[in-house]
Design a protein around this motif. Structure first.
Motif, PDB file in Angstrom:
ATOM      1  N   GLN A 230      46.335  45.682  43.278  1.00  0.00           N
ATOM      2  CA  GLN A 230      47.535  45.203  42.574  1.00  0.00           C
ATOM      3  C   GLN A 230      48.202  44.076  43.369  1.00  0.00           C
ATOM      4  O   GLN A 230      48.624  43.065  42.805  1.00  0.00           O
ATOM      5  CB  GLN A 230      48.531  46.359  42.378  1.00  0.00           C
ATOM      6  CG  GLN A 230      48.142  47.299  41.256  1.00  0.00           C
ATOM      7  CD  GLN A 230      49.053  48.512  41.194  1.00  0.00           C
ATOM      8  OE1 GLN A 230      49.623  48.938  42.199  1.00  0.00           O
ATOM      9  NE2 GLN A 230      49.192  49.087  40.003  1.00  0.00           N
TER      10      GLN A 230
ATOM     11  N   GLN B 240      41.328  41.761  31.373  1.00  0.00           N
ATOM     12  CA  GLN B 240      42.258  42.738  30.804  1.00  0.00           C
ATOM     13  C   GLN B 240      42.774  43.691  31.889  1.00  0.00           C
ATOM     14  O   GLN B 240      43.938  44.102  31.865  1.00  0.00           O
ATOM     15  CB  GLN B 240      41.559  43.512  29.669  1.00  0.00           C
ATOM     16  CG  GLN B 240      42.472  44.412  28.867  1.00  0.00           C
ATOM     17  CD  GLN B 240      43.729  43.682  28.343  1.00  0.00           C
ATOM     18  OE1 GLN B 240      43.650  42.534  27.873  1.00  0.00           O
ATOM     19  NE2 GLN B 240      44.888  44.331  28.462  1.00  0.00           N
ATOM     20  N   THR B 241      41.906  44.005  32.837  1.00  0.00           N
ATOM     21  CA  THR B 241      42.316  44.864  33.958  1.00  0.00           C
ATOM     22  C   THR B 241      43.367  44.149  34.801  1.00  0.00           C
ATOM     23  O   THR B 241      44.310  44.768  35.294  1.00  0.00           O
ATOM     24  CB  THR B 241      41.085  45.216  34.830  1.00  0.00           C
ATOM     25  OG1 THR B 241      40.055  45.694  33.981  1.00  0.00           O
ATOM     26  CG2 THR B 241      41.411  46.255  35.871  1.00  0.00           C
TER      27      THR B 241
ATOM     28  N   ARG C 167      45.543  41.960  33.701  1.00  0.00           N
ATOM     29  CA  ARG C 167      46.804  42.018  32.936  1.00  0.00           C
ATOM     30  C   ARG C 167      47.473  43.389  33.119  1.00  0.00           C
ATOM     31  O   ARG C 167      48.674  43.486  33.363  1.00  0.00           O
ATOM     32  CB  ARG C 167      46.524  41.764  31.448  1.00  0.00           C
ATOM     33  CG  ARG C 167      46.195  40.325  31.149  1.00  0.00           C
ATOM     34  CD  ARG C 167      46.148  40.062  29.639  1.00  0.00           C
ATOM     35  NE  ARG C 167      45.423  38.828  29.401  1.00  0.00           N
ATOM     36  CZ  ARG C 167      44.124  38.742  29.169  1.00  0.00           C
ATOM     37  NH1 ARG C 167      43.402  39.839  29.098  1.00  0.00           N
ATOM     38  NH2 ARG C 167      43.534  37.578  29.001  1.00  0.00           N
ATOM     39  N   SER C 168      46.666  44.425  33.011  1.00  0.00           N
ATOM     40  CA  SER C 168      47.191  45.787  33.138  1.00  0.00           C
ATOM     41  C   SER C 168      47.735  46.024  34.554  1.00  0.00           C
ATOM     42  O   SER C 168      48.809  46.604  34.722  1.00  0.00           O
ATOM     43  CB  SER C 168      46.052  46.755  32.800  1.00  0.00           C
ATOM     44  OG  SER C 168      46.294  48.005  33.340  1.00  0.00           O
TER      45      SER C 168
ATOM     46  N   HIS D  25      51.037  44.244  35.058  1.00  0.00           N
ATOM     47  CA  HIS D  25      52.137  44.950  34.400  1.00  0.00           C
ATOM     48  C   HIS D  25      52.595  46.158  35.238  1.00  0.00           C
ATOM     49  O   HIS D  25      53.790  46.317  35.518  1.00  0.00           O
ATOM     50  CB  HIS D  25      51.682  45.408  33.002  1.00  0.00           C
ATOM     51  CG  HIS D  25      52.693  46.235  32.286  1.00  0.00           C
ATOM     52  ND1 HIS D  25      53.854  45.691  31.759  1.00  0.00           N
ATOM     53  CD2 HIS D  25      52.740  47.580  32.032  1.00  0.00           C
ATOM     54  CE1 HIS D  25      54.565  46.659  31.219  1.00  0.00           C
ATOM     55  NE2 HIS D  25      53.918  47.807  31.362  1.00  0.00           N
ATOM     56  N   LYS D  26      51.633  46.966  35.661  1.00  0.00           N
ATOM     57  CA  LYS D  26      51.967  48.174  36.426  1.00  0.00           C
ATOM     58  C   LYS D  26      52.614  47.805  37.773  1.00  0.00           C
ATOM     59  O   LYS D  26      53.549  48.485  38.226  1.00  0.00           O
ATOM     60  CB  LYS D  26      50.703  49.004  36.673  1.00  0.00           C
ATOM     61  CG  LYS D  26      50.250  49.751  35.433  1.00  0.00           C
ATOM     62  CD  LYS D  26      48.967  50.510  35.695  1.00  0.00           C
ATOM     63  CE  LYS D  26      48.475  51.167  34.409  1.00  0.00           C
ATOM     64  NZ  LYS D  26      47.121  51.681  34.545  1.00  0.00           N
TER      65      LYS D  26
END
Lengths: 194, 170
Positions: free
Chosen positions: A142, A168-169, A171-172, A175-176
């Motif tokens: 992250q 996509q990972t 983006r996720s 966000h987290k």
């Protein structure tokens, strides 16, 4: 960090059938190895030296790389593991490292630092720093995602390519990570207010 | 704003705030070449990748290094000057061709005349040279004896010329 010294030749050779005879001392295999990979090493070295204005040193640095590879009975090459990385990737890293070492040596030798192009000095920043991330708050991945997006100005696609994951990972994870940081700093602010 | 950009002003501020705590880099050694290469090839185990990514996120210089390597790999090889190849090839001297023995190793003949006697060959050559020198020396001495010009002659009465004997009588 040191390289493994004793390895099975098959681990080293991987897909390159020439590496086993090369390690056994076959001169013809060495000649083929040099002919096959000199371009990879030369390109990596040259790319590193060009910004520093030292492209004329490329041939000597390439020679240094080959000396390193074959000295002490191919100690460096015996540390290579074909299961871990492609030989071209590994050679690129080794060549890049040799070019950086070369530029560092030059910088140390230079008495008049002011006379050097700024790019030479920029190869290794004088003060290297690390980012202090509160332990356990973000996962390493992250943190890397945020670093690539916000400090390196990358798109999720570019960041995904660097890490080797799906956009996509990214983006996720982005966000987290923001949710965690937001919560962390809000709590910190509340503590300060109290 | 670029297409596919997910960054937000808030996100930038939060990450900036996180990064504010700078401290001198620990005296860590640079990751070994194989570790970086494995990461670049996507072949690191999950735990190894996590450890390296933690360093990449926290050490801008190391991340810079990795990104430079990625660019270099993407650019591919360049044709090197011929002299570079020749010089590098010259680093290893040509050695006698390696003999390819079968899976069982050398045969008894090869062991007898090849491996076992190999050290004796040089010893025998040295001995032969010594014998040849000694022979030459003896031959030289013999020939010198044959050519000796100093001869001793025992003089007896019979060898004295007659006129000399006659002169004593006279």
């Amino acid at each position: 960090m040191s390289f493994a010294v004793t390895v099975e030749s098959s681990r080293v050779s991987g897909g390159d059938s020439d590496l086993e005879p090369l390690l056994a001392g076959d001169k013809a295999a060495w000649d083929r190895f040099v002919a096959r990979y000199a371009g990879v090493i030369f390109a990596a070295v040259r790319r590193r030296l060009v910004p520093a204005g030292r492209v004329a040193d490329a041939e000597d640095v390439v020679q240094d790389v080959f000396v390193k590879i074959c000295q002490n009975d191919f100690r460096l090459l015996r540390g290579y593991d074909a299961a871990r990385a492609r030989i071209t990737t590994w050679l690129t890293v080794v060549a890049n490292s040799a070019a950086v070492d070369h530029l560092r040596r030059l910088r140390r030798r230079t008495e008049d630092i002011e006379a050097q192009p700024e790019s030479v000095l920029a190869v290794d920043p004088v003060v290297r720093e690390e980012v202090k991330i509160p332990a356990g708050m973000l996962s390493p991945r992250q943190a890397l995602v945020l670093e690539l997006l916000y400090q390196r100005d990358m798109t999720p696609g570019e960041a995904a390519e660097v890490i080797g994951i799906d956009p996509q990972t990214v983006r996720s994870m982005h966000h987290k990570a923001l949710v965690k940081l937001r919560a962390h700093f809000q709590a910190e602010m509340r503590e300060e207010e109290d | 704003m670029r297409e596919d950009d997910i960054r937000t002003k808030e996100g930038a501020a939060l990450w900036r705030q996180t990064r504010q705590g700078w401290s001198p880099l620990r005296d860590d050694e640079a990751p070994e070449a194989l570790l970086l290469a494995a990461y670049l090839d996507g072949r690191l185990a999950e735990d190894e990748a996590a450890r390296l990514e933690a360093r990449l996120a926290g050490e801008p210089a190391l991340l810079e290094e990795l990104l430079a390597l990625r660019e270099s790999l993407a650019a591919g090889a360049e044709a090197p000057p011929a002299a570079v190849v020749t010089r590098a090839q010259g680093l290893r001297r040509r050695t006698p061709a390696l003999r390819a023995f079968g899976a069982d190793g050398p045969s008894w003949r090869e062991r007898l005349f090849g491996f076992s006697l190999r050290p004796a060959v040089s010893a025998l050559a040295g001995l032969a040279l010594l014998v040849a020198c000694a022979g030459a020396f003896e031959l030289g001495r013999y020939q010198a004896g044959q050519l000796d010009t100093t001869q001793t002659v025992e003089a007896g009465d019979s060898d004295v010329p007659v006129d000399l004997l006659m002169s004593g009588l006279l």
